[in-house]
Design a protein around this motif. Structure first.
Motif, PDB file in Angstrom:
ATOM      1  N   ARG A  35       0.811  -1.219   0.000  1.00  0.00           N
ATOM      2  CA  ARG A  35       0.000   0.000   0.000  1.00  0.00           C
ATOM      3  C   ARG A  35       0.839   1.261   0.000  1.00  0.00           C
ATOM      4  NH1 ARG A  35      -3.298  -1.176   5.322  1.00  0.00           N
ATOM      5  NH2 ARG A  35      -1.119  -1.533   5.920  1.00  0.00           N
ATOM      6  N   THR A  36       2.045   1.186   0.591  1.00  0.00           N
ATOM      7  CA  THR A  36       2.791   2.408   0.832  1.00  0.00           C
ATOM      8  C   THR A  36       4.192   2.425   0.227  1.00  0.00           C
ATOM      9  OG1 THR A  36       3.566   1.505   2.957  1.00  0.00           O
ATOM     10  CG2 THR A  36       1.558   2.847   2.986  1.00  0.00           C
ATOM     11  N   THR A  37       4.669   1.295  -0.274  1.00  0.00           N
ATOM     12  CA  THR A  37       6.022   1.280  -0.833  1.00  0.00           C
ATOM     13  C   THR A  37       6.126   2.292  -1.969  1.00  0.00           C
ATOM     14  OG1 THR A  37       7.801  -0.168  -1.602  1.00  0.00           O
ATOM     15  CG2 THR A  37       5.624  -0.528  -2.566  1.00  0.00           C
ATOM     16  N   ARG A  38       7.228   3.022  -2.027  1.00  0.00           N
ATOM     17  CA  ARG A  38       7.405   4.070  -3.030  1.00  0.00           C
ATOM     18  C   ARG A  38       7.822   3.418  -4.352  1.00  0.00           C
ATOM     19  NH1 ARG A  38       9.322   6.542   1.693  1.00  0.00           N
ATOM     20  NH2 ARG A  38      11.538   6.113   1.233  1.00  0.00           N
ATOM     21  N   LEU A  39       6.894   3.410  -5.281  1.00  0.00           N
ATOM     22  CA  LEU A  39       7.088   2.661  -6.519  1.00  0.00           C
ATOM     23  C   LEU A  39       8.255   3.189  -7.344  1.00  0.00           C
ATOM     24  CD1 LEU A  39       3.336   2.228  -7.497  1.00  0.00           C
ATOM     25  CD2 LEU A  39       4.871   0.480  -6.576  1.00  0.00           C
ATOM     26  N   ALA A  40       8.522   4.478  -7.249  1.00  0.00           N
ATOM     27  CA  ALA A  40       9.628   5.041  -8.018  1.00  0.00           C
ATOM     28  C   ALA A  40      10.979   4.499  -7.552  1.00  0.00           C
ATOM     29  CB  ALA A  40       9.620   6.568  -7.915  1.00  0.00           C
ATOM     30  N   GLU A  41      11.024   3.965  -6.341  1.00  0.00           N
ATOM     31  CA  GLU A  41      12.281   3.443  -5.802  1.00  0.00           C
ATOM     32  C   GLU A  41      12.421   1.941  -5.984  1.00  0.00           C
ATOM     33  OE1 GLU A  41      13.117   4.802  -1.821  1.00  0.00           O
ATOM     34  OE2 GLU A  41      12.081   6.710  -2.185  1.00  0.00           O
ATOM     35  N   LEU A  42      11.375   1.287  -6.477  1.00  0.00           N
ATOM     36  CA  LEU A  42      11.419  -0.161  -6.632  1.00  0.00           C
ATOM     37  C   LEU A  42      12.401  -0.549  -7.732  1.00  0.00           C
ATOM     38  CD1 LEU A  42       8.428  -2.565  -6.555  1.00  0.00           C
ATOM     39  CD2 LEU A  42      10.090  -2.770  -8.394  1.00  0.00           C
ATOM     40  N   ARG A  43      13.256  -1.522  -7.441  1.00  0.00           N
ATOM     41  CA  ARG A  43      14.216  -2.029  -8.410  1.00  0.00           C
ATOM     42  C   ARG A  43      14.206  -3.558  -8.384  1.00  0.00           C
ATOM     43  NH1 ARG A  43      13.841   2.582  -9.284  1.00  0.00           N
ATOM     44  NH2 ARG A  43      15.483   4.132  -9.695  1.00  0.00           N
ATOM     45  N   ALA A  44      14.278  -4.145  -9.552  1.00  0.00           N
ATOM     46  CA  ALA A  44      14.412  -5.594  -9.690  1.00  0.00           C
ATOM     47  C   ALA A  44      15.777  -5.874 -10.295  1.00  0.00           C
ATOM     48  CB  ALA A  44      13.315  -6.156 -10.588  1.00  0.00           C
ATOM     49  N   GLY A  45      16.568  -6.702  -9.651  1.00  0.00           N
ATOM     50  CA  GLY A  45      17.893  -7.037 -10.152  1.00  0.00           C
ATOM     51  C   GLY A  45      17.937  -8.487 -10.589  1.00  0.00           C
ATOM     52  N   VAL A  46      18.584  -8.744 -11.720  1.00  0.00           N
ATOM     53  CA  VAL A  46      18.668 -10.092 -12.263  1.00  0.00           C
ATOM     54  C   VAL A  46      20.117 -10.376 -12.654  1.00  0.00           C
ATOM     55  CG1 VAL A  46      17.891 -11.667 -14.068  1.00  0.00           C
ATOM     56  CG2 VAL A  46      16.316  -9.967 -13.160  1.00  0.00           C
ATOM     57  N   SER A  47      20.659 -11.466 -12.141  1.00  0.00           N
ATOM     58  CA  SER A  47      21.997 -11.916 -12.513  1.00  0.00           C
ATOM     59  C   SER A  47      21.874 -13.212 -13.302  1.00  0.00           C
ATOM     60  CB  SER A  47      22.852 -12.138 -11.254  1.00  0.00           C
ATOM     61  OG  SER A  47      24.117 -12.675 -11.603  1.00  0.00           O
ATOM     62  N   LEU A  48      22.387 -13.189 -14.537  1.00  0.00           N
ATOM     63  CA  LEU A  48      22.302 -14.339 -15.442  1.00  0.00           C
ATOM     64  C   LEU A  48      23.667 -14.587 -16.068  1.00  0.00           C
ATOM     65  CD1 LEU A  48      18.967 -13.489 -17.299  1.00  0.00           C
ATOM     66  CD2 LEU A  48      19.377 -15.592 -16.000  1.00  0.00           C
ATOM     67  N   PRO A  49      23.878 -15.788 -16.611  1.00  0.00           N
ATOM     68  CA  PRO A  49      25.086 -15.988 -17.401  1.00  0.00           C
ATOM     69  C   PRO A  49      25.189 -14.913 -18.473  1.00  0.00           C
ATOM     70  CG  PRO A  49      23.976 -18.079 -17.031  1.00  0.00           C
ATOM     71  CD  PRO A  49      23.061 -17.009 -16.520  1.00  0.00           C
ATOM     72  N   ALA A  50      26.402 -14.482 -18.784  1.00  0.00           N
ATOM     73  CA  ALA A  50      26.599 -13.346 -19.686  1.00  0.00           C
ATOM     74  C   ALA A  50      26.015 -13.575 -21.067  1.00  0.00           C
ATOM     75  CB  ALA A  50      28.086 -13.026 -19.791  1.00  0.00           C
ATOM     76  N   ASN A  51      25.816 -14.831 -21.449  1.00  0.00           N
ATOM     77  CA  ASN A  51      25.276 -15.102 -22.781  1.00  0.00           C
ATOM     78  C   ASN A  51      23.749 -15.165 -22.805  1.00  0.00           C
ATOM     79  OD1 ASN A  51      25.269 -17.548 -21.323  1.00  0.00           O
ATOM     80  ND2 ASN A  51      25.253 -18.756 -23.199  1.00  0.00           N
ATOM     81  N   ILE A  52      23.104 -14.932 -21.665  1.00  0.00           N
ATOM     82  CA  ILE A  52      21.637 -14.899 -21.586  1.00  0.00           C
ATOM     83  C   ILE A  52      21.225 -13.477 -21.247  1.00  0.00           C
ATOM     84  CG2 ILE A  52      19.572 -15.819 -20.491  1.00  0.00           C
ATOM     85  CD1 ILE A  52      21.061 -17.916 -22.051  1.00  0.00           C
ATOM     86  N   ARG A  53      20.388 -12.875 -22.107  1.00  0.00           N
ATOM     87  CA  ARG A  53      19.987 -11.483 -21.921  1.00  0.00           C
ATOM     88  C   ARG A  53      18.470 -11.342 -21.804  1.00  0.00           C
ATOM     89  NH1 ARG A  53      24.333  -8.352 -23.710  1.00  0.00           N
ATOM     90  NH2 ARG A  53      26.204  -9.573 -23.265  1.00  0.00           N
ATOM     91  N   PRO A  54      17.983 -10.666 -20.757  1.00  0.00           N
ATOM     92  CA  PRO A  54      16.556 -10.320 -20.751  1.00  0.00           C
ATOM     93  C   PRO A  54      16.241  -9.434 -21.946  1.00  0.00           C
ATOM     94  CG  PRO A  54      17.552  -9.953 -18.597  1.00  0.00           C
ATOM     95  CD  PRO A  54      18.682 -10.180 -19.565  1.00  0.00           C
ATOM     96  N   LEU A  55      15.139  -9.702 -22.619  1.00  0.00           N
ATOM     97  CA  LEU A  55      14.748  -8.899 -23.773  1.00  0.00           C
ATOM     98  C   LEU A  55      14.036  -7.627 -23.328  1.00  0.00           C
ATOM     99  CD1 LEU A  55      13.412 -11.674 -26.178  1.00  0.00           C
ATOM    100  CD2 LEU A  55      15.403 -10.219 -26.553  1.00  0.00           C
ATOM    101  N   PRO A  56      14.118  -6.561 -24.129  1.00  0.00           N
ATOM    102  CA  PRO A  56      13.305  -5.373 -23.829  1.00  0.00           C
ATOM    103  C   PRO A  56      11.839  -5.762 -23.696  1.00  0.00           C
ATOM    104  CG  PRO A  56      14.887  -4.901 -25.568  1.00  0.00           C
ATOM    105  CD  PRO A  56      14.957  -6.390 -25.329  1.00  0.00           C
ATOM    106  N   GLY A  57      11.220  -5.329 -22.632  1.00  0.00           N
ATOM    107  CA  GLY A  57       9.829  -5.705 -22.387  1.00  0.00           C
ATOM    108  C   GLY A  57       9.685  -7.056 -21.724  1.00  0.00           C
ATOM    109  N   GLY A  58      10.813  -7.679 -21.375  1.00  0.00           N
ATOM    110  CA  GLY A  58      10.759  -9.021 -20.807  1.00  0.00           C
ATOM    111  C   GLY A  58      10.625  -9.071 -19.308  1.00  0.00           C
ATOM    112  N   ILE A  59      10.784  -7.931 -18.644  1.00  0.00           N
ATOM    113  CA  ILE A  59      10.610  -7.866 -17.191  1.00  0.00           C
ATOM    114  C   ILE A  59       9.350  -7.057 -16.916  1.00  0.00           C
ATOM    115  CG2 ILE A  59      11.631  -7.227 -14.989  1.00  0.00           C
ATOM    116  CD1 ILE A  59      13.303  -9.260 -16.393  1.00  0.00           C
ATOM    117  N   ALA A  60       8.386  -7.666 -16.262  1.00  0.00           N
ATOM    118  CA  ALA A  60       7.103  -6.999 -16.025  1.00  0.00           C
ATOM    119  C   ALA A  60       6.708  -7.099 -14.555  1.00  0.00           C
ATOM    120  CB  ALA A  60       6.009  -7.601 -16.898  1.00  0.00           C
ATOM    121  N   MET A  61       5.916  -6.132 -14.123  1.00  0.00           N
ATOM    122  CA  MET A  61       5.381  -6.155 -12.768  1.00  0.00           C
ATOM    123  C   MET A  61       3.870  -6.203 -12.833  1.00  0.00           C
ATOM    124  SD  MET A  61       5.762  -3.425  -9.624  1.00  0.00           S
ATOM    125  CE  MET A  61       4.354  -2.429 -10.118  1.00  0.00           C
TER     126      MET A  61
END
Length: 208
Positions: A35-61
Motif C-alpha cells: 500500500r505504501t512502498t514508493r514505486l519510483a524506488e522499486l528495483r528488480a535485479g537479475v543476474s544471469l550468465p553473460a550469454n543470456i539477456r533479458p529482452l526489452p519488455g521481458g521484465i514486467a510487474m
C-alpha cells in the motif's frame, strides 16, 4: 495490516513460488507494504550468465487486488532497464565472472498509473479488508550463441523503499530445470532464441 505476502514477492515467472526465497531474506521482505512502498524506488535485479539477456519488455510487474467482497483486479506494466550511470555506479557488487547483472525499474508514467490503481484498491476504510500481491516476472530472454546442456543459473534481487538495499530473492535457480517443470514440452532453444534472431534487437552487444 499489510496487504502483501512479502515472502511471495516473486522475481521470474518461471520460478514456482516462495520456496526459493532464502530464509535470511524474509525479515527484510516482511517490511514491504504494497500500500505504501514508493514505486519510483522499486528495483528488480537479475543476474544471469553473460550469454543470456533479458529482452526489452521481458521484465514486467503485476499488482493484484483481491477485494474482500470477491473478484480480482490487476494491472501489469513492463519495467525498463536502468541505464543511469550514476545509479549503476552505486550498485552492490553482486555479479561474478561470466555473469551479467541488470537492474530494472518502473517508468515515471507507469509508476503514476500503478500508484493510482493501488490507491483505488487499497486506500480508505472501504478497502481495509482488501488483500493484494506484487509479482515481478522475467519471461522473455535471448541468448548469444548456442545453449549447452549445462544449467542456466539465475539469481534475483529486490530493492524497495523499505529494504533500502538489494535483498536476495533467489540464488542460482536453474532456468533449464524450471522451464522443464513448468512445461516439459517447451523447447528451451525456442523459448530462449538467439539474440540476432530477435527483430529490432541489437542483441550482440558485449556484456559490460
Amino acid at each position: 495490516m499489510r496487504t502483501a505476502t512479502p515472502a511471495c514477492l516473486l522475481l521470474a515467472g518461471l520460478l514456482a513460488g516462495c520456496g526459493h526465497v532464502p530464509l535470511t531474506s524474509l525479515p527484510k521482505l516482511s517490511k514491504v507494504d504494497i500500500r505504501t512502498t514508493r514505486l519510483a524506488e522499486l528495483r528488480a535485479g537479475v543476474s544471469l550468465p553473460a550469454n543470456i539477456r533479458p529482452l526489452p519488455g521481458g521484465i514486467a510487474m503485476t499488482i493484484v487486488a483481491l477485494p474482500q467482497d470477491g473478484g480480482r483486479h490487476e494491472r501489469k506494466v513492463v519495467l525498463e532497464e536502468v541505464r543511469d550511470a550514476s545509479e549503476l555506479a552505486k550498485l552492490p557488487v553482486v555479479a561474478t565472472p561470466g555473469r551479467r547483472f541488470a537492474v530494472f525499474r518502473l517508468s515515471d508514467g507507469d509508476a503514476a498509473r500503478v500508484s493510482a490503481f493501488r490507491d483505488e484498491m487499497f486506500v480508505g476504510p472501504q478497502n481495509s479488508g482488501n488483500r493484494g500481491s506484487l509479482a515481478l516476472m522475467a519471461d522473455k530472454a535471448c541468448r548469444l550463441g548456442d545453449l549447452s546442456g549445462k544449467p542456466i543459473p539465475m539469481t534475483s534481487y529486490l530493492k524497495t523503499s523499505e529494504t533500502q538495499d538489494y535483498v536476495l530473492l533467489t540464488r542460482d535457480v536453474d532456468l533449464r530445470e524450471a522451464v522443464g517443470e513448468a512445461d516439459p514440452k517447451v523447447d528451451l532453444a525456442t523459448a530462449i532464441p538467439p539474440c540476432e534472431a530477435v527483430p529490432g534487437l541489437s542483441g550482440s552487444r558485449a556484456a559490460p
